[in-house]
Design an enzyme around this catalytic site. Structure first.
Site, PDB file in Angstrom:
ATOM      1  N   THR A 154      33.680  93.091 101.607  1.00  0.00           N
ATOM      2  CA  THR A 154      34.828  93.179 102.005  1.00  0.00           C
ATOM      3  C   THR A 154      35.202  94.464 102.389  1.00  0.00           C
ATOM      4  O   THR A 154      34.861  95.482 101.838  1.00  0.00           O
ATOM      5  CB  THR A 154      35.714  92.953 100.554  1.00  0.00           C
ATOM      6  OG1 THR A 154      35.342  91.937 100.049  1.00  0.00           O
ATOM      7  CG2 THR A 154      37.267  93.106 100.615  1.00  0.00           C
ATOM      8  N   GLY A 184      36.855  84.520  96.543  1.00  0.00           N
ATOM      9  CA  GLY A 184      36.471  85.668  95.720  1.00  0.00           C
ATOM     10  C   GLY A 184      37.516  86.410  95.136  1.00  0.00           C
ATOM     11  O   GLY A 184      38.805  85.913  95.214  1.00  0.00           O
ATOM     12  N   ASP A 185      37.347  87.595  95.022  1.00  0.00           N
ATOM     13  CA  ASP A 185      38.236  88.416  94.324  1.00  0.00           C
ATOM     14  C   ASP A 185      39.245  89.076  95.287  1.00  0.00           C
ATOM     15  O   ASP A 185      40.463  89.356  94.793  1.00  0.00           O
ATOM     16  CB  ASP A 185      37.525  89.644  93.529  1.00  0.00           C
ATOM     17  CG  ASP A 185      36.831  90.356  94.729  1.00  0.00           C
ATOM     18  OD1 ASP A 185      35.929  89.988  95.311  1.00  0.00           O
ATOM     19  OD2 ASP A 185      37.155  91.572  94.798  1.00  0.00           O
ATOM     20  N   GLY A 207      32.607  89.162  94.185  1.00  0.00           N
ATOM     21  CA  GLY A 207      33.889  88.629  93.603  1.00  0.00           C
ATOM     22  C   GLY A 207      33.955  88.061  92.256  1.00  0.00           C
ATOM     23  O   GLY A 207      34.969  88.300  91.468  1.00  0.00           O
TER      24      GLY A 207
HETATM   25  N1  GLY Z   1      34.445  90.683  97.368  1.00  0.00           N
HETATM   26  C1  GLY Z   1      34.535  89.704  98.314  1.00  0.00           C
HETATM   27  C2  GLY Z   1      34.117  88.363  97.757  1.00  0.00           C
HETATM   28  O1  GLY Z   1      33.305  88.256  96.495  1.00  0.00           O
HETATM   29  O2  GLY Z   1      34.333  87.498  98.180  1.00  0.00           O
END
Ligand code: GLY
Length: 287
Positions: A154, A184-185, A207
């Site tokens: 990300t 995800g997060d 995430g």
């Molecule tokens: N941090 C990005 C995801 O896990 O989708």
């Protein structure tokens, strides 16, 4: 002079050595784009959107046009923008067929009664945004990655304007080989990013694990409890690693323009500008 300021990351991960300078080049450009908006009287939100939109459009980072495809080979994007001064946010999850989810996230925050849209129906909100002229479409129907697979995760940024207002973003194609529909997060308030009137944070990494410890909110809380911003970033990452054993990274900035960062991944390119454009500094934030 610490304000206004911007801190940008290009994603924590197992960056190939030869890709690190490329990542740094693009986040330096993104930081400049955002900072110029601030210097031209743009708000923290304006600058954060412009900076993130650049990273989504550059094709070389894991967001927007350059995002990692899902198992079907489709770019399925997540993004969020947070306005720390109002504690408002807009999020979009698992959207396909667009390049710049960050602008849609802002539209959702500013122009709807809701905070989070996902999947096919998020595209309907996007179409409404374009119809209303809130933003112009840059490129539609993006379904295939245009570049070599990105090394990082990300992308995100934090902007603090001259009045101490904080904006935070995150934007991603998600983890490698994700199942279609997985979110995800990055669009989850408090996990992928968070900001209030004291401090902001933006996270990058796996995430599923970032959500378990609400990494961005926890790191901001450490600052609210009195920790130095850099120490809080490291404490956030220590807590994350101890509780999940996973990999991530975080950037942090408070309302006075103090910044911090930490990662336990191989690298997390970051760029920072404070006060004036020529203060730009960047590095790979090696573990
Ligand atoms: N941090 C990005 C995801 O896990 O989708």
């Amino acid at each position: 002079m610490k304000l206004p300021m911007i801190i940008v990351h290009g994603g924590a991960g197992s960056w190939k050595d030869e890709r690190i300078p490329v990542g740094i080049e693009y986040i330096e450009k993104a930081a400049r784009v955002g900072f110029k908006v601030l210097k031209n009287s743009g708000s923290a939100l304006d600058a954060a959107e412009a900076c993130t939109l650049f990273m989504e459009s550059c094709g070389s980072l894991n967001a927007g046009k350059g995002a990692r495809p899902n198992q079907d080979g489709v770019l399925e994007l997540d993004a969020m923008i947070v306005d720390g001064s109002s504690l408002q946010f807009g999020s979009v999850g698992a959207i396909t067929g667009i390049q710049n989810p960050i602008s849609l996230a802002r539209y959702i925050m500013e122009k709807t009664d809701y905070n989070f849209f996902a999947g096919e129906n998020a595209k309907r909100v996007y179409d409404r945004m374009i119809e209303e002229g809130y933003r112009q479409e840059i490129e539609s129907g993006v379904v295939e990655t245009v570049n070599i697979s990105p090394s990082g995760d990300t992308v995100g940024c934090l902007v603090v304007d001259s009045d101490g207002n904080i904006a935070a973003t995150s934007s991603t194609g998600g983890i490698p080989k994700k199942l279609p529909g997985r979110v995800g997060d990055s669009p989850v308030m408090g996990a992928g990013a968070y900001a209030n009137d004291v401090c902001g944070a933006s996270a990058t990494g796996w995430g599923e694990h970032i959500m378990r410890v609400v990494l961005s909110r926890m790191t901001v809380l450490y600052v609210e409890e009195g920790l130095d911003v850099m120490v809080a970033a490291k404490k956030g990452m220590d807590m994350f690693e101890k509780k999940t054993g996973s990999e991530a990274g975080i950037i942090v900035a408070d309302k006075s323009g103090n910044h911090g960062y930490a990662t336990n991944a191989k690298a997390m390119p970051i760029a920072i500008i404070k006060g004036e454009l020529d203060t730009l500094e960047s590095h790979a934030c090696l573990e």
